[in-house]
Design a protein around this motif. Structure first.
Motif, PDB file in Angstrom:
ATOM      1  N   LEU A  19       1.050  -1.284  -0.026  1.00 21.77           N
ATOM      2  CA  LEU A  19       0.073   0.174   0.202  1.00 21.77           C
ATOM      3  C   LEU A  19       0.610   1.082  -0.371  1.00 21.77           C
ATOM      4  O   LEU A  19       0.560   2.266  -1.008  1.00 21.77           O
ATOM      5  N   ALA A  20       1.954   1.222   0.945  1.00 23.48           N
ATOM      6  CA  ALA A  20       2.516   2.443   0.859  1.00 23.48           C
ATOM      7  C   ALA A  20       3.599   2.912  -0.555  1.00 23.48           C
ATOM      8  O   ALA A  20       3.418   4.191  -1.330  1.00 23.48           O
ATOM      9  N   PRO A  21       4.136   1.778  -0.792  1.00 23.08           N
ATOM     10  CA  PRO A  21       4.459   2.337  -2.848  1.00 23.08           C
ATOM     11  C   PRO A  21       3.596   2.739  -3.849  1.00 23.08           C
ATOM     12  O   PRO A  21       3.768   3.442  -4.358  1.00 23.08           O
ATOM     13  N   ALA A  22       2.165   1.961  -2.963  1.00 23.28           N
ATOM     14  CA  ALA A  22       1.300   2.357  -4.206  1.00 23.28           C
ATOM     15  C   ALA A  22       0.972   3.982  -4.320  1.00 23.28           C
ATOM     16  O   ALA A  22       0.050   4.708  -5.167  1.00 23.28           O
ATOM     17  N   ALA A  23       0.320   4.192  -2.643  1.00 20.85           N
ATOM     18  CA  ALA A  23       0.260   5.807  -2.029  1.00 20.85           C
ATOM     19  C   ALA A  23       1.129   6.786  -2.742  1.00 20.85           C
ATOM     20  O   ALA A  23       1.031   7.389  -3.027  1.00 20.85           O
ATOM     21  N   SER A  32      -0.831  10.967   4.333  1.00 20.23           N
ATOM     22  CA  SER A  32      -2.069  11.877   4.365  1.00 20.23           C
ATOM     23  C   SER A  32      -1.805  13.192   4.537  1.00 20.23           C
ATOM     24  O   SER A  32      -0.946  13.535   5.516  1.00 20.23           O
ATOM     25  N   SER A  33      -2.727  13.630   3.589  1.00 23.57           N
ATOM     26  CA  SER A  33      -1.873  15.133   3.953  1.00 23.57           C
ATOM     27  C   SER A  33      -3.900  16.138   3.004  1.00 23.57           C
ATOM     28  O   SER A  33      -4.032  15.718   3.049  1.00 23.57           O
ATOM     29  N   LYS A  34      -3.096  17.997   3.368  1.00 22.53           N
ATOM     30  CA  LYS A  34      -4.291  18.297   2.786  1.00 22.53           C
ATOM     31  C   LYS A  34      -4.651  17.884   1.559  1.00 22.53           C
ATOM     32  O   LYS A  34      -5.784  18.093   0.785  1.00 22.53           O
ATOM     33  N   GLY A  35      -3.594  17.454   0.597  1.00 23.07           N
ATOM     34  CA  GLY A  35      -3.949  17.694  -1.327  1.00 23.07           C
ATOM     35  C   GLY A  35      -4.644  16.364  -1.116  1.00 23.07           C
ATOM     36  O   GLY A  35      -4.046  16.011  -2.433  1.00 23.07           O
ATOM     37  N   PHE A  36      -3.567  15.326  -0.543  1.00 25.71           N
ATOM     38  CA  PHE A  36      -3.765  14.231  -0.869  1.00 25.71           C
ATOM     39  C   PHE A  36      -4.082  13.139   1.021  1.00 25.71           C
ATOM     40  O   PHE A  36      -4.299  13.097   1.414  1.00 25.71           O
ATOM     41  N   LYS A  37      -4.922  11.948   0.069  1.00 20.21           N
ATOM     42  CA  LYS A  37      -6.077  11.259   0.887  1.00 20.21           C
ATOM     43  C   LYS A  37      -5.844   9.489   1.123  1.00 20.21           C
ATOM     44  O   LYS A  37      -6.404   9.595  -0.372  1.00 20.21           O
ATOM     45  N   VAL A  38      -5.296   9.152   2.065  1.00 22.10           N
ATOM     46  CA  VAL A  38      -5.177   7.300   2.402  1.00 22.10           C
ATOM     47  C   VAL A  38      -6.632   8.070   2.307  1.00 22.10           C
ATOM     48  O   VAL A  38      -6.660   7.782   3.682  1.00 22.10           O
ATOM     49  N   ARG A  39      -7.546   6.733   1.819  1.00 22.21           N
ATOM     50  CA  ARG A  39      -9.284   6.921   2.447  1.00 22.21           C
ATOM     51  C   ARG A  39      -8.844   5.949   3.590  1.00 22.21           C
ATOM     52  O   ARG A  39      -8.628   4.177   3.387  1.00 22.21           O
ATOM     53  N   THR A  40      -9.891   5.828   4.287  1.00 23.56           N
ATOM     54  CA  THR A  40      -9.818   4.598   5.390  1.00 23.56           C
ATOM     55  C   THR A  40     -11.667   4.226   5.965  1.00 23.56           C
ATOM     56  O   THR A  40     -12.110   3.693   7.029  1.00 23.56           O
ATOM     57  N   SER A  41     -12.226   3.894   4.794  1.00 23.10           N
ATOM     58  CA  SER A  41     -13.753   4.089   4.859  1.00 23.10           C
ATOM     59  C   SER A  41     -14.311   2.786   4.185  1.00 23.10           C
ATOM     60  O   SER A  41     -15.180   3.411   3.888  1.00 23.10           O
ATOM     61  N   ARG A  42     -13.968   1.691   4.325  1.00 21.58           N
ATOM     62  CA  ARG A  42     -14.429   0.378   3.201  1.00 21.58           C
ATOM     63  C   ARG A  42     -14.421  -0.403   4.791  1.00 21.58           C
ATOM     64  O   ARG A  42     -14.523  -0.207   6.400  1.00 21.58           O
ATOM     65  N   ALA A  43     -15.153  -1.340   4.729  1.00 22.13           N
ATOM     66  CA  ALA A  43     -15.426  -2.614   5.928  1.00 22.13           C
ATOM     67  C   ALA A  43     -14.436  -3.256   6.811  1.00 22.13           C
ATOM     68  O   ALA A  43     -13.231  -3.224   6.531  1.00 22.13           O
ATOM     69  N   VAL A  68       0.212   3.519   6.835  1.00 21.44           N
ATOM     70  CA  VAL A  68       0.138   4.638   5.519  1.00 21.44           C
ATOM     71  C   VAL A  68      -0.782   5.778   5.908  1.00 21.44           C
ATOM     72  O   VAL A  68      -0.426   6.439   5.162  1.00 21.44           O
ATOM     73  N   SER A  69      -1.799   5.558   6.087  1.00 21.72           N
ATOM     74  CA  SER A  69      -2.751   6.981   6.121  1.00 21.72           C
ATOM     75  C   SER A  69      -2.391   7.718   7.034  1.00 21.72           C
ATOM     76  O   SER A  69      -2.263   8.471   7.097  1.00 21.72           O
ATOM     77  N   GLN A  70      -2.090   7.502   8.078  1.00 19.49           N
ATOM     78  CA  GLN A  70      -0.979   8.533   9.347  1.00 19.49           C
ATOM     79  C   GLN A  70       0.044   9.082   8.535  1.00 19.49           C
ATOM     80  O   GLN A  70       0.240  10.957   8.738  1.00 19.49           O
ATOM     81  N   LYS A  71       0.974   8.690   7.989  1.00 19.77           N
ATOM     82  CA  LYS A  71       1.872   9.052   7.293  1.00 19.77           C
ATOM     83  C   LYS A  71       2.302   9.789   6.143  1.00 19.77           C
ATOM     84  O   LYS A  71       2.755  10.520   5.681  1.00 19.77           O
TER      85      LYS A  71
END
Length: 329
Positions: A161-165, A210-221, A205-208
């Protein structure tokens, strides 16, 4: 509504749900089904509240391989001007000229896939697929088209996930979301330990990144279990349906349990009268009854229950809810 307007695609990704890449309905066939959705939209507006809207996620196969995709998008926008349209693309056929066309269409967003590093991505999607996806993300984002990236996580191949993000953010995407792959026959199944490892990776990955212009979304099952936020309840059948290239209707592409077929049946009757849809909407798995999250989560991902247990009404077979969420008494 997620609509697969063709099964044709230049790629043969290893986890693809499509068994045959030859089926492609004509424009006339597509418009005949579209007219059914126009009628459903009319009925829903009569009985629903003001927040009703019929939106479309159009995909394939590779949507752009359909020779009349332009005419079909125009047909949707002319018949349903209030509906929002998103395109789920591979990037394989996206040229600068086509990107210029898409920029004029008022799209909700376009979505491409990144499965990790170049090596990981191309092990799944084939040679040069990584650079093709990056170029596609750049083409749409530079033209101001909202651009989203999806990532598929596999139980035996976490850590991508990190390299993809990072690649998605660098290419100009505005967000990335991820979910567990739905295993096919013979594929490795998810269990609670693998799900927990996936959620831990997502949280980090989300904590590291995610920023104002880019979001790692955490809203799935189940993702709220590690990442916080509002609990996710699957919308399959309730506010989501999918139509396959042959007109088969399923609650979700990840949950391939047929509930009807268009244009031979009426989509309103399928949506409001299917027992399978009703079971999904009212899903309260017995094994989840004592969990503190039962009412807000409704049993995790029904697509995994269907794939690994053969029954979408059962609880997520790889749930990793913490012990304190399930009191002993």
């Amino acid at each position: 509504m997620q609509w697969h307007i063709t099964d044709r695609c230049p790629r043969r990704c290893s986890h693809c749900y499509i068994p045959d890449h030859t089926l492609e309905p004509s424009l006339g066939d597509l418009v005949a089904i579209l007219d059914q959705w126009v009628e459903l939209d009319r009925k829903a507006r009569q009985v629903s509240t003001d927040d009703w809207r019929l939106d479309f996620n159009l995909t394939g196969g590779e949507l752009l391989s359909h020779p009349q995709w332009r005419e079909f998008l125009n047909a949707i926008q002319s018949r349903l001007p209030h509906s929002r349209i998103a395109l789920l693309l591979s990037g394989e056929l996206l040229t600068d000229a086509i990107a210029d066309e898409l920029a004029k269409l008022r799209l909700r967003y376009v979505q491409f896939s990144l499965d990790g590093s170049r090596k990981a991505h191309e092990e799944i999607r084939g040679p040069k697929a990584f650079e093709t996806a990056i170029a596609a993300i750049q083409r749409t984002s530079r033209r101001g088209i909202p651009t989203v990236v999806s990532h598929t996580a596999f139980p035996g191949r976490l850590g991508e996930l990190a390299p993809a993000a990072k690649a998605a953010r660098k290419a100009g995407a505005e967000s990335i979301w991820t979910d567990r792959v739905v295993p096919g026959p013979g594929d490795a199944h998810w269990n609670a330990a693998a799900t927990q490892a996936f959620l831990d990776e997502l949280r980090e990955v989300s904590q590291k990144l995610s920023s104002k212009g880019f979001k790692v979304r955490t809203s799935r099952a189940l993702q709220f279990l590690s990442c916080g936020g509002q609990a996710y309840k699957c919308s399959a059948g309730k506010s989501l349906l999918a139509v396959l290239a042959d007109g088969t209707v399923v609650p979700c592409r990840r949950l391939p349990e047929p509930i009807g077929r268009l244009p031979f049946e009426n989509p309103w009757d399928i949506w409001t009268g299917s027992e399978k849809v009703r079971d999904l909407v009212q899903r309260q798995p017995e094994g989840c009854s004592r969990c503190l999250f039962a009412s807000v989560c409704q049993g995790g991902a029904p697509c995994l229950s269907f794939a690994q247990m053969g029954d979408a009404t059962q609880g997520d077979p790889a749930c990793c809810a913490p012990g304190w969420a399930i009191p002993i008494s």
